[in-house]
Write a protein that holds these residues in place. Structure first.
Motif, mmCIF file in Angstrom:
data_model
loop_
_atom_site.group_PDB
_atom_site.id
_atom_site.type_symbol
_atom_site.label_atom_id
_atom_site.label_comp_id
_atom_site.label_asym_id
_atom_site.label_seq_id
_atom_site.Cartn_x
_atom_site.Cartn_y
_atom_site.Cartn_z
ATOM 1 N N ARG A 1 0.824 -1.214 0.000
ATOM 2 C CA ARG A 1 0.000 0.000 0.000
ATOM 3 C C ARG A 1 0.849 1.251 0.000
ATOM 4 N NH1 ARG A 1 -4.776 1.795 -1.654
ATOM 5 N NH2 ARG A 1 -6.145 2.660 -0.051
ATOM 6 N N SER B 1 -6.402 2.253 6.159
ATOM 7 C CA SER B 1 -5.761 2.395 4.854
ATOM 8 C C SER B 1 -6.378 1.494 3.797
ATOM 9 C CB SER B 1 -4.256 2.088 4.980
ATOM 10 O OG SER B 1 -3.635 3.055 5.801
ATOM 11 N N ARG C 1 -6.417 6.596 0.819
ATOM 12 C CA ARG C 1 -4.993 6.757 0.521
ATOM 13 C C ARG C 1 -4.473 8.071 1.082
ATOM 14 N NH1 ARG C 1 -4.965 4.921 -5.875
ATOM 15 N NH2 ARG C 1 -6.329 3.129 -5.633
ATOM 16 N N ARG D 1 2.725 7.874 4.803
ATOM 17 C CA ARG D 1 3.402 6.783 5.527
ATOM 18 C C ARG D 1 4.164 7.289 6.740
ATOM 19 N NH1 ARG D 1 8.356 4.911 1.514
ATOM 20 N NH2 ARG D 1 9.046 6.974 0.866
ATOM 21 N N ASP E 1 2.006 3.197 -4.383
ATOM 22 C CA ASP E 1 0.793 2.456 -4.029
ATOM 23 C C ASP E 1 0.444 1.508 -5.163
ATOM 24 O OD1 ASP E 1 -1.663 1.512 -3.397
ATOM 25 O OD2 ASP E 1 -2.604 3.447 -3.056
#
Length: 550
Positions: free
Chosen positions: A121, A434, A438, A442, A528
């Motif tokens: 992801r 998640s 999106r 991170r 992603d």
């Protein structure tokens, strides 16, 4: 061990031998390819149907420790111990859609663990590593606590020695478990779960009908429990508990139930059982059917009040010299049932320890293999090497759990499980949220994880426990003790709240703030490649493709 209960021990041993044979036979059950592939060994080939998944998830989520600890908590504290009921009811509608989406993405991408999803992801091996480590650390004490349930049964049957000899039967049981799990993988606990759940249902249904009729009915049982729990303790001057919640523990009850519900399917063993199913329709049926276990759990919890009325006294742990409240239900069965039925009841609890312990060790091994070994040690590992590494890791995990029970104080091991629940809850933004957005960066999720884990441990460290314990004495924090950078917003309040819930709020706030900053500074957010929103299945679960693809 001079007071061995031989009839019960013989029946227990026979049923234990039966599931051992089933564990080894499981290697050939529903076998597609060889077990030298992680999908086959660690996820059962991803082809379990509705019935198998129902028993597997039931055996996974409703553990031996649950069957002894929930009524023991009701026995000691009253209504607070019933928090397990609302959380096992609300959890299924909460996790239905996330579980379906996680299954779809994992099937398309070949993901085996939640950390695999996070890695894909966000393209962040660091975040995936944090999720993997959290999953392993949170699972280890959970495995150890299955031994607590098994030991409670062994003590009741007279195996209550101290030192290594006292733990020898437990060690033998888990060596056997280790061997057939190594050979058969996830198929072993899936097959054994059939026997375990049938035994549990029989024992509970008999107990909930027979024991109240023997002890004067439910009205008398509740009256006796209310009087006993409401009697002030000679030392503290406060009652042990109440059959109704009080003003100080209502918030704790609600936040503990909600926090536990949010955390349950974040545990790697829960997701392992979901990913092992063959289709989305299987997951849907199970989310509808699994509350049947909550009904059984509710009936089981009431045995805590039954034990009060029956005058049950917990056995003394020969190793520590302290009363072991986890023996409440086994002692109740031992004193109120005939020897042969008590043996069946003990076998149900004992086998109930093996199923979740096997699934948990497999899930932890999958995390080690996919997200640590292959990511950092051997990037070019073949499927055969992955499977072998997972098998070896599962042995190490079980050995660590046994060592924890032998070397650590029992109460400390229980407190470790409370810590595990607070820890695993901090992976919710990276794993569950998640799946749907999106938006999070991170580095925001990493910062949130650090704050949630760190502050959660600090709060847990400051909670005293029974018997003069100064630290890690539980997960209930008085709001008056809540400190935010030296500020006490609820100074003097004795209302309690679940530590994991507070830590999660801090986690989310930090994740949002750092994400906003990172996005404004246009910090790179990784690649992603999971497209979690884009995958769906047709009515027969045979076709998974991006929406709009033809």
């Amino acid at each position: 061990m001079s007071n061995l209960q031989w009839p019960e021990l013989i029946i227990f041993t026979i049923l234990f031998a039966l599931v051992t044979v089933l564990g080894f036979m499981a290697a050939r059950w529903q076998r597609g390819g060889g077990l030298d592939h992680l999908d086959e060994w660690g996820l059962g080939g991803r082809k379990f149907g509705s019935w198998i998944t129902w028993f597997l998830l039931g055996g996974d989520l409703y553990t031996a420790y649950t069957f002894v600890a929930v009524p023991a908590l009701v026995f000691s504290a009253g209504a607070l111990g019933l928090y397990a009921l609302p959380y096992t009811i609300v959890v299924y509608p909460i996790v239905l859609l996330p579980a379906l989406r996680m299954w779809s993405v994992s099937r398309v991408r070949g993901y085996v663990t939640p950390a695999d999803f996070v890695r894909g992801r966000f393209g962040s091996p660091i975040l995936a590593l944090l999720v993997a480590i959290t999953g392993i650390v949170a699972t280890m004490p959970y495995i150890a606590l299955q031994l607590v349930g098994l030991e409670a049964v062994l003590r009741t049957m007279g195996i209550n020695g101290s030192g290594f000899v006292g733990h020898l039967p437990l060690l033998i049981a888990f060596v056997i478990l280790a061997f057939y799990t190594y050979q058969s993988g996830l198929r072993a606990p899936a097959l054994i779960a059939f026997v375990k759940d049938i035994l549990i249902y029989i024992v509970i249904l008999v107990a909930i009908v027979y024991l109240p009729s023997k002890l004067g009915g439910w009205s008398h049982i509740f009256d006796t429990a209310a009087a006993k729990l409401g009697t002030p303790n000679p030392t503290t001057g406060k009652p042990a508990g109440s059959i109704l919640l009080t003003a100080n523990n209502q918030l704790q009850y609600a936040t503990l139930a909600l926090g536990s519900a949010l955390a349950l399917f974040l545990y790697p063993h829960s997701l392992t059982s979901v990913l092992a199913s063959r289709g989305r329709s299987v997951i849907k049926r199970n989310m509808v059917a699994l509350p049947a276990y909550s009904l059984v759990l509710g009936l089981l919890a009431l045995l805590g009040y039954v034990a009060i009325t029956a005058g049950v006294k917990p056995l003394t742990n020969a190793a520590t010299g302290k009363p072991d409240t986890n023996t409440i239900v086994p002692v109740l069965f031992d004193t109120q049932f005939s020897s042969w039925f008590a043996g069946i009841a003990f076998a149900a609890i004992g086998i109930g320890a093996l199923v979740p312990a096997a699934i948990m060790s497999i899930a932890a091994a999958n995390l080690w293999t996919r997200n640590i070994y292959k990511e950092y040690i051997r990037k070019d590992a073949t499927p055969q090497q992955e499977a072998k590494q997972a098998k070896l890791a599962s042995l190490v995990v079980k050995l660590g759990a046994v060592a924890a029970i032998i070397l650590l104080d029992l109460q400390y091991a229980i407190d470790l499980q409370l810590i595990g629940g607070v820890l695993i809850l901090q992976t919710l933004p990276a794993v569950a949220l998640s799946l749907y957005t999106r938006w999070f960066h991170r580095w925001g999720l990493i910062a949130g994880w650090v704050v949630g884990i760190g502050w959660g441990l600090i709060m847990l460290y400051g909670i005293p426990g029974a018997g003069g314990k100064q630290h890690f004495g539980g997960s209930a924090l008085p709001l008056g003790n809540l400190s935010i950078l030296g500020w006490h917003p609820f100074s003097g309040s004795q209302v309690q709240i679940y530590v994991g819930f507070v830590a999660l709020i801090a986690n989310l706030l930090v994740a949002v703030i750092v994400t906003v900053i990172a996005r404004r500074m246009k910090v790179f957010n990784g690649t992603d490649d999971t497209n979690a929103e884009d995958y769906h299945a047709d009515e027969n679960d045979k076709d998974l493709r991006p929406i709009g693809a033809h």
